[in-house]
Design a protein around this motif. Structure first.
Motif, mmCIF file in Angstrom:
data_model
loop_
_atom_site.group_PDB
_atom_site.id
_atom_site.type_symbol
_atom_site.label_atom_id
_atom_site.label_comp_id
_atom_site.label_asym_id
_atom_site.label_seq_id
_atom_site.Cartn_x
_atom_site.Cartn_y
_atom_site.Cartn_z
ATOM 1 N N ILE A 1 -0.179 -5.239 12.753
ATOM 2 C CA ILE A 1 0.615 -5.691 11.606
ATOM 3 C C ILE A 1 0.900 -7.171 11.805
ATOM 4 C CG2 ILE A 1 2.716 -5.376 10.263
ATOM 5 C CD1 ILE A 1 2.821 -2.484 11.443
ATOM 6 N N ASP A 2 0.310 -7.978 10.953
ATOM 7 C CA ASP A 2 0.404 -9.432 11.057
ATOM 8 C C ASP A 2 1.499 -9.947 10.123
ATOM 9 O OD1 ASP A 2 -0.422 -11.942 12.012
ATOM 10 O OD2 ASP A 2 -1.929 -12.182 10.444
ATOM 11 N N GLN B 1 8.155 4.099 9.123
ATOM 12 C CA GLN B 1 7.555 5.434 9.129
ATOM 13 C C GLN B 1 6.145 5.396 9.722
ATOM 14 O OE1 GLN B 1 8.027 7.433 5.427
ATOM 15 N NE2 GLN B 1 7.220 9.358 6.209
ATOM 16 N N VAL B 2 5.363 4.392 9.369
ATOM 17 C CA VAL B 2 4.006 4.266 9.922
ATOM 18 C C VAL B 2 4.086 4.076 11.431
ATOM 19 C CG1 VAL B 2 1.956 2.784 10.039
ATOM 20 C CG2 VAL B 2 2.917 3.412 7.826
ATOM 21 N N ILE B 3 4.933 3.166 11.874
ATOM 22 C CA ILE B 3 5.041 2.858 13.303
ATOM 23 C C ILE B 3 5.610 4.049 14.071
ATOM 24 C CG2 ILE B 3 6.165 1.363 14.997
ATOM 25 C CD1 ILE B 3 5.987 -0.882 12.848
ATOM 26 N N ALA B 4 6.658 4.670 13.547
ATOM 27 C CA ALA B 4 7.286 5.804 14.243
ATOM 28 C C ALA B 4 6.335 6.994 14.339
ATOM 29 C CB ALA B 4 8.566 6.211 13.529
ATOM 30 N N ASP B 5 5.565 7.242 13.275
ATOM 31 C CA ASP B 5 4.613 8.359 13.289
ATOM 32 C C ASP B 5 3.545 8.192 14.363
ATOM 33 O OD1 ASP B 5 5.915 9.592 11.223
ATOM 34 O OD2 ASP B 5 4.412 9.120 9.691
ATOM 35 N N GLU C 1 0.832 -1.211 0.000
ATOM 36 C CA GLU C 1 0.000 0.000 0.000
ATOM 37 C C GLU C 1 0.866 1.261 0.000
ATOM 38 O OE1 GLU C 1 -2.779 2.432 3.151
ATOM 39 O OE2 GLU C 1 -2.893 0.242 3.210
ATOM 40 N N LEU C 2 1.867 1.270 0.858
ATOM 41 C CA LEU C 2 2.717 2.457 0.961
ATOM 42 C C LEU C 2 3.607 2.620 -0.273
ATOM 43 C CD1 LEU C 2 3.689 2.186 4.730
ATOM 44 C CD2 LEU C 2 1.989 3.705 3.688
ATOM 45 N N ALA C 3 4.114 1.527 -0.818
ATOM 46 C CA ALA C 3 4.945 1.609 -2.023
ATOM 47 C C ALA C 3 4.137 2.127 -3.206
ATOM 48 C CB ALA C 3 5.552 0.247 -2.333
ATOM 49 N N GLY D 1 -1.243 9.705 6.238
ATOM 50 C CA GLY D 1 -2.271 10.432 6.990
ATOM 51 C C GLY D 1 -3.422 9.534 7.419
ATOM 52 N N ARG D 2 -3.788 8.575 6.567
ATOM 53 C CA ARG D 2 -4.859 7.638 6.943
ATOM 54 C C ARG D 2 -4.435 6.793 8.143
ATOM 55 N NH1 ARG D 2 -5.411 7.361 1.230
ATOM 56 N NH2 ARG D 2 -4.102 5.507 1.135
ATOM 57 N N TRP D 3 -3.169 6.428 8.198
ATOM 58 C CA TRP D 3 -2.686 5.618 9.320
ATOM 59 C C TRP D 3 -2.592 6.445 10.595
ATOM 60 C CZ3 TRP D 3 -2.420 0.484 9.225
ATOM 61 C CH2 TRP D 3 -2.475 -0.138 7.977
#
Length: 193
Positions: free
Chosen positions: A151-152, A169-173, A126-128, A141-143
């Motif tokens: 995250i499985d 980046q998702v986790i750190a944000d 999705e992010l790529a 922004g959605r995350w």
């Protein structure tokens, strides 16, 4: 107020039969509306969570797994979500990690929290794709609007450096504002540069 529209007549008849005052009738009518709104909100949150299957902690076989039922029930109360604490579920394939993670997600939805369940591969894809379409900020922004991210299957597929960076980046944000559940069969997922 759709529930009031569908229930007012039935509740009025019941109130008349029972000799209820207008206040009692109105209270029952508003309670029915609130109950229906709560139910619809939870249904919407469960749908938006994109769970692979609807599984609850009540359906998990704790006796066979060696997992502490008391500890999972405590987690299901949601304090870890409020504190934005991470949960890491480690075990061999087929041990119930996904079931437990899904059960915790269901519990969080029932507490009216915004949840998203994904596999590590789906998140990276999705992010790529978003980055390729110059929409990475929008996707991130959605995350950022979530209370719990699950995250499985982290570590099932080796990840390239860019993929690790996107997931990081998702986790750190969200590190201080959202809880994260990660399932893996490896104590340290295999990220390559």
């Amino acid at each position: 107020m759709p529930t009031i529209g569908t229930q007012f007549s039935r509740l009025a008849d019941a109130a008349a039969r029972e000799g209820q005052l207008h206040v009692g009738y109105l209270e029952a009518l508003l309670a029915a509306e609130m109950e229906e709104r709560e139910s619809r909100a939870i249904t919407r949150l469960l749908h938006e969570a994109k769970l692979p299957r609807m599984k609850t902690l009540d359906a998990f076989e704790f006796d066979r797994s060696g997992v502490s039922a008391a500890q999972l029930r405590m987690l299901a109360e949601g304090d870890y979500v409020t504190k934005a604490e991470p949960i890491l579920l480690i075990g061999e394939a087929g041990t119930g990690k996904t079931h437990l993670a899904t059960g915790l997600c269901v519990a969080a939805c029932r507490q009216r929290r915004r949840v998203r369940f994904t596999t590590a591969t789906a998140l990276i894809n999705e992010l790529a794709e978003a980055a390729h379409a110059n929409q990475l900020s929008r996707a991130l922004g959605r995350w950022k609007r979530l209370d719990l991210i699950c995250i499985d299957e982290l570590g099932f597929v080796p990840l390239a450096g860019t993929a690790c960076e996107l997931m990081f980046q998702v986790i750190a944000d969200r590190a201080e504002e959202a809880a994260v559940i990660v399932t893996t069969n490896l104590p340290f997922p295999n990220c390559r540069r």
